[in-house]
Design an enzyme around this catalytic site. Structure first.
Site, mmCIF file in Angstrom:
data_model
loop_
_atom_site.group_PDB
_atom_site.id
_atom_site.type_symbol
_atom_site.label_atom_id
_atom_site.label_comp_id
_atom_site.label_asym_id
_atom_site.label_seq_id
_atom_site.Cartn_x
_atom_site.Cartn_y
_atom_site.Cartn_z
ATOM 1 C CB SER A 509 -0.964 -0.038 1.191
ATOM 2 O OG SER A 509 -1.989 0.915 1.038
ATOM 3 C CG ASP A 620 -4.061 -1.423 -0.176
ATOM 4 O OD1 ASP A 620 -3.354 -2.197 0.496
ATOM 5 O OD2 ASP A 620 -3.941 -0.190 -0.148
#
Length: 760
Positions: A509, A620
């Site tokens: 991320s 993500d």
């Protein structure tokens, strides 16, 4: 004595050699006299010299540090002694002594080499005799070292004498029998000796090579938990417990070992309990220090270096690499020339398995590997027996190629594949190279599984390569956590201040673009500036059909910073994590366009749109693995891992009870009405991110419980919201202050290699 007639009568291997060849052999042969008790210690002789007993009797002894020397066998008139038997390995040799006045005929190896055809039978016979005699000697040596429990540790003189008498009886009754009946076995690299759950069929003693111990986990994953080196026993636990094999044993190099039958082992246990104590101590120490469900971290390694054909000179690189490796542990560089010179036998480095000098060479190399932490095997530019030896003796194979040349990898690939070991490509770049290019092409053409970049004369690059290959790499893992991830920049500043070099980096991320900047070679201050520029105006809200943010700004930002880089081009090895929504699996990005990989890694579900990838959708990485310690441990099995987690250990608290339903219109009205208090409810973005991060906490906890991270720090970035991407400086300061003291203490306690080597 008529020597010619004697050779025909007493040495059957010469009975079909032509008379003129016998004359040629005898013309360069010489006699050697040994008085009773005198040792046969040759010097300056070539491989293949052969000694024939003409008169008297010679005994071969096993020299050892403890106890009396052990006679292996007696050699009578007509018996042969091959010169390769006389030096088996450094610090250990078969010792020949005259038991009575004796006379030997020394046949020159140089002369025998000139008789290409007629010498074969004699040399093969002498080599077989040498191998047989050496095998028996090794059985006595290794079993003696394994079982010997010296009475010197016993304070009571009577008990000490009793222990030594028991040992002498053991040698006479057991070892002398085993040296004749031991069954030898050869394993190729990658071949299993036995597998977990198999029925026991005896124990094994490793004479040469390295064995790996693998345990199959509940997830059906095989992990290496220990290594067996030559002289050690394996498979004995099943004999002691009378149970099935508790682990799988695989050859990590070409191995020679002999089997100790079950009945012999049980006989020793029943009749010599005191002698078994030494073996029990060995087993206990092994399990206490190594064997568990934790992954094994090798402490020593052999590295083979091959140079691709071309005009590039890699001698300076090898010299600097050896210097860097020597900062980590004792190091020796072996070449064809240096091996021949150290052993004192020209051409022995190029011995094949069936050559007379192979036994001496194998056990001499074993001795060097025991003495040094790192042994570098440097192959020549041509494929030869020495090149094969370099590959077979190594734990890692690296190919060094100069980017100024374009070598043909095809023929090399075919030969190196026979070793069964993957290889690594090291690309040498000009000294002032800014960005490597065409790295993906080089990686594909070379057939390598890993790629490292080195600028000529750049000590940091060479030191990093040495730490990675030498098992001392320091790797950094950065978690996701929205804007709180800017605390990672403060961690980078602390690492620089403490002079802790990062050799590998991986992230999820928000950690992905930060890790990418590190992999490009940028420092903490520059990364902080880039983060300010890149994330200041990040949020471009859209109608929430697929996501809250359209992602145009963040895509442009990431693209501007990393578009010129493929992951393969990064100076520092890098990976980032995304989640494949289509297959519900984790994706580890180690190749391809870095901008696309980072964009996929930061695609918070519901906040940013997924990234399409070959009909799949990527979001993500924090959905499945917000702190990929386990992935990094696979890349860095032996080194240190620093794991930084900016995800809060617990979720947000409910600040008020707003009931079982909540109107967004009501929230909006309250927000802009000065006469009413706003509803204290979490934002949709923070709920999504918090849910995602907490959902992958199981993976993080499993990695931590298994001890995969050497340093773990959870940083609670107070006062910075998950979507407050303008708060770079605030989060960076929190990150620095959270780790500087603990990192300093840890790095000192863990003996981290901090300083780049000084090389002239």
């Amino acid at each position: 004595m008529d020597i010619k007639q004697f050779l025909h009568d007493q040495v059957p291997t010469l009975d079909d050699v032509r008379t003129q060849d016998i004359d040629k052999i005898l013309s360069s042969a010489r006699e050697s006299q040994l008085a009773q008790g005198q040792s046969l210690i040759p010097s300056g002789l070539d491989v293949g010299d052969i000694y024939i007993v003409l008169e008297g009797r010679i005994a071969s002894f096993l020299r050892r540090e403890w106890g009396v020397n052990r006679i292996i066998e007696h050699l009578e008139v007509g018996d042969l002694i091959a010169e390769e038997e006389l030096e088996i390995e450094e610090g250990f040799e078969c010792h020949f002594k005259a038991m009575q006045d004796s006379r030997l005929l020394v046949i020159s190896g140089q002369t025998l080499n000139e008789l290409k055809e007629t010498k074969k039978k004699l040399l093969n016979y002498s080599s077989q005799q040498a191998r047989s005699r050496t095998s028996r000697m090794l059985v006595i040596k290794y079993l003696g070292n394994l079982f010997h429990a010296s009475g010197q540790d016993i304070s009571d003189p009577a008990l000490r004498i009793q222990a030594e008498i028991e040992w002498m009886d053991f040698e006479d009754q057991v070892l002398q029998n085993l040296k004749q009946t031991a069954q030898w076995q050869v394993l190729s690299r990658g071949e299993y000796l036995f597998k977990q759950g198999d029925e026991e069929k005896g124990a094994y003693i490793l004479a040469s090579g390295v064995l790996g111990v693998e345990i199959t986990t509940d997830n059906n994953e095989a992990i290496e938990v220990a290594r067996i080196k030559h002289g050690e026993i394996v498979g004995e636990l099943a004999l002691i417990t009378d149970d099935k094999r508790s682990a799988s044993i695989i050859a990590l190099r070409e191995c020679e070992l002999f089997r100790l039958p079950s009945n012999e082992f049980k006989h020793i246990a029943e009749h010599y309990p005191r002698i078994m104590l030494n073996l029990y101590r060995t087993i206990s120490n092994r399990y206490k220090n190594n064997w568990s469900n934790k992954q094994y971290r090798p402490q020593k390694t052999n590295i083979a270096i091959f140079q691709m054909h071309g005009d590039g000179d890699i001698a300076p690189f090898i010299k600097e690499f050896k210097t860097s490796l020597a900062n980590l542990g004792s190091t020796e560089l072996l070449t064809e020339t240096s091996v021949d010179q150290q052993i004192g036998k020209k051409g022995i480095s190029n011995s094949s398995r069936n050559d007379p000098g192979n036994i001496s060479l194998m056990h001499w190399l074993n001795g060097r590997e025991l003495k040094f932490d790192y042994v570098i095997y440097q192959a020549g530019k041509k494929w030869s027996n020495w090149a094969k030896r370099c590959a077979s003796q190594s734990d890692q194979i690296i190919i060094v190629a100069d980017t100024d040349n374009t070598p043909n990898f095809k023929s090399f690939n075919q030969k190196i594949k026979t070793t069964g070991l993957p290889w690594t490509l090291v690309l040498l770049h000009p000294e002032h190279c800014k960005i490597p290019n065409n790295s993906a092409y080089w990686l594909k053409e070379s057939g390598a599984t890993q790629l490292y970049h080195v600028r000529r004369g750049n000590h940091d690059d060479i030191d990093r390569l040495a730490r990675i290959l030498g098992g001392h790499a320091v790797s950094l893992v950065l978690s996701g956590g929205g804007a709180r991830g800017f605390a990672h920049i403060g961690v980078l500043r602390a690492l620089e201040e403490l002079n802790i070099k990062i050799d590998m980096i991986g992230a999820t991320s928000i950690g992905a673009p930060i890790a990418g900047w590190v992999a490009q070679g940028r420092g903490a201050n520059e990364i902080k500036t880039l983060a300010h520029q890149a994330f200041y105006k990040l949020k471009d809200f859209t109608f929430p059909l697929t996501s809250m943010i359209q992602g145009k700004r963040i895509a442009e930002t990431i693209n501007a910073q990393t578009a010129a880089w493929d992951i393969e081009d990064y100076w520092i090895p890098f990976f980032c994590i995304s989640t494949n929504l289509t297959t519900a699996k984790q994706v580890v990005h180690v190749s391809g366009n870095s901008a696309r990989a980072c964009r996929a890694s930061v695609s918070i579900p519901g906040v940013l749109p997924p990234v399409p990838e070959k009909n799949h959708l990527l979001v993500d990485g924090g959905v499945m693995n917000n702190l990929p310690i386990d992935v990094m441990r696979a890349f860095n099995p032996s080194g240190k891992i620093i794991a930084i987690d900016v995800a809060p250990p617990s979720g947000s608290l409910a600040k008020e009870d707003y009931g079982l339903n909540l109107s967004g219109w009501k929230q909006l009205f309250r927000l802009f009405n000065p006469f009413q208090k706003p509803i204290q409810a979490p934002s949709i973005g923070s709920v999504i991110i918090q849910s995602m991060v907490l959902g992958s906490s199981t993976v993080r906890e499993r990695s931590l419980s298994q001890g995969l991270a050497d340093y773990y720090q959870n940083i609670h970035v107070k006062g910075v919201g998950l979507l407050e991407f303008h708060a770079v400086s605030k989060a960076e300061k929190i990150g620095y202050e959270a780790v500087i003291d603990s990192l300093r203490k840890w790095s000192n306690d863990a003996s981290i290699i901090k300083v780049s080597s000084s090389q002239d």
